[in-house]
Design an enzyme around this catalytic site. Structure first.
Site, PDB file in Angstrom:
ATOM      1  N   GLU A  21       0.840  -1.207   0.000  1.00  0.00           N
ATOM      2  CA  GLU A  21       0.000   0.000   0.000  1.00  0.00           C
ATOM      3  C   GLU A  21       0.868   1.247   0.000  1.00  0.00           C
ATOM      4  O   GLU A  21       0.581   2.223  -0.702  1.00  0.00           O
ATOM      5  CB  GLU A  21      -0.911   0.000   1.231  1.00  0.00           C
ATOM      6  N   GLY A  87     -11.478  -5.839   6.901  1.00  0.00           N
ATOM      7  CA  GLY A  87     -12.455  -6.903   6.740  1.00  0.00           C
ATOM      8  C   GLY A  87     -13.856  -6.319   6.838  1.00  0.00           C
ATOM      9  O   GLY A  87     -14.127  -5.481   7.701  1.00  0.00           O
ATOM     10  N   MET A 195      -6.874  -2.956  12.069  1.00  0.00           N
ATOM     11  CA  MET A 195      -5.997  -3.076  13.230  1.00  0.00           C
ATOM     12  C   MET A 195      -5.288  -1.778  13.638  1.00  0.00           C
ATOM     13  O   MET A 195      -4.403  -1.807  14.486  1.00  0.00           O
ATOM     14  CB  MET A 195      -4.969  -4.191  12.975  1.00  0.00           C
ATOM     15  N   GLU A 196      -5.643  -0.647  13.029  1.00  0.00           N
ATOM     16  CA  GLU A 196      -4.909   0.588  13.318  1.00  0.00           C
ATOM     17  C   GLU A 196      -5.767   1.840  13.498  1.00  0.00           C
ATOM     18  O   GLU A 196      -5.424   2.742  14.273  1.00  0.00           O
ATOM     19  CB  GLU A 196      -3.904   0.906  12.184  1.00  0.00           C
ATOM     20  N   ASP A 219     -11.702  -8.806   2.668  1.00  0.00           N
ATOM     21  CA  ASP A 219     -12.255 -10.096   3.135  1.00  0.00           C
ATOM     22  C   ASP A 219     -13.484  -9.794   3.964  1.00  0.00           C
ATOM     23  O   ASP A 219     -13.757  -8.644   4.300  1.00  0.00           O
ATOM     24  CB  ASP A 219     -11.194 -10.851   3.961  1.00  0.00           C
TER      25      ASP A 219
HETATM   26  N1  ADE Z   1      -7.459  -6.135   7.687  1.00  0.00           N
HETATM   27  C1  ADE Z   1      -7.969  -6.721   6.590  1.00  0.00           C
HETATM   28  N2  ADE Z   1      -8.817  -7.722   6.911  1.00  0.00           N
HETATM   29  C2  ADE Z   1      -8.839  -7.762   8.275  1.00  0.00           C
HETATM   30  C3  ADE Z   1      -9.497  -8.575   9.211  1.00  0.00           C
HETATM   31  N3  ADE Z   1     -10.307  -9.565   8.814  1.00  0.00           N
HETATM   32  N4  ADE Z   1      -9.281  -8.346  10.536  1.00  0.00           N
HETATM   33  C4  ADE Z   1      -8.451  -7.361  10.916  1.00  0.00           C
HETATM   34  N5  ADE Z   1      -7.793  -6.561  10.078  1.00  0.00           N
HETATM   35  C5  ADE Z   1      -7.992  -6.749   8.763  1.00  0.00           C
END
Ligand code: ADE
Length: 251
Positions: A21, A87, A195-196, A219
């Protein structure tokens, strides 16, 4: 204490979580120069004639909070744009869609019973807001980018959409249906999990610096077979992130 940057000129910080990225963002920077600090490489350059910083946050809330703190207090960033993947959690948030955050929450913060679940103790907040005007601009750029990139529809097999709403962050990659269902039940308006973002939002809130967060959905945060993640980064998330940033900087 006097401000570290009393005459700071407007400088946009671009944060990415993954190297693919960041590479996509760096390919648009003019005159990019590296400035190493704290095990990171901060890049300074210009984009559409405006000063820009670009950096890899690292994965997770601590890495993102440290990176954001340095961007603002050491490098003088006056606004922060986080670009990455997430996600999909919300009904109808599918792979290839784009989620623009209007608020961000740490789903793994729990100091109950001393404080309400998800509230960051002593801030009175569980949902840290993104900047409305900056986020409007990012949303417009995201819609225009999806309209210009019809090949994303071919990659994901449907017409992708742009959503705006709550984004969750935590120090876990959510990869089971049980966990994403539990998140959805606890936080029914959540659109996406990563996650950030909420850590970046907490730091930006502390400094009073405007923030926008844009994530392409890689996802569904469940145990379904994962699509080819490196191919998604290369063919979808990287190009979309780069074009969204270009459009925001040109607006
Ligand atoms: N980043 C992309 N997909 C994720 C997921 N399923 N959980 C946490 N961070 C993500």
């Amino acid at each position: 204490m006097p401000p570290a940057h009393p005459t700071r000129s407007p400088t946009t910080a671009l944060i990415a979580a993954l190297p693919e990225e960041l590479d996509a963002l760096l390919s648009t920077l003019e005159g990019a120069r590296p400035e190493p600090l704290a095990s990171r490489t901060f890049w300074r350059g210009t984009l559409a004639g405006q000063p820009v910083l670009a950096v890899l946050s690292g994965v997770g809330k601590v890495a993102a909070a440290l990176t954001t703190t340095l961007l603002v207090s050491h490098f003088g960033a006056t606004r922060v744009l986080f670009v990455g993947v997430a996600g999909g959690i919300g009904a109808g948030v599918q792979v290839g869609d784009i989620v623009v955050a209007d608020a961000l929450l740490q789903h793994d913060m729990d100091a109950s019973p001393l404080f309400p679940r998800h509230e960051v103790p002593l801030t009175g907040l569980s949902r840290f807001p993104a900047d409305a005007g900056f986020t409007d601009a990012v949303q417009r750029a995201s819609i225009a980018t999806l309209q210009a990139h019809r090949e994303v529809a071919a990659f994901v097999g449907r017409t992708p959409r742009v959503h705006r709403g709550l984004v969750l962050s935590g120090d876990r990659f959510v990869a089971t249906a049980a966990e994403s269902t539990a998140l959805r039940e606890r936080l029914p308006d959540a659109l996406a999990v990563e996650m950030e973002g909420a850590a970046v939002a907490q730091v930006c809130h502390a400094f009073g610096v405007p923030l926008a967060v844009v994530r392409s959905i890689s996802d569904r945060a469940d145990d379904a077979a994962h699509l080819d993640f490196p191919a998604f980064l290369r063919q979808v998330a990287g190009p979309l992130g780069r074009e969204i940033v270009q459009r925001v900087m040109q607006a």
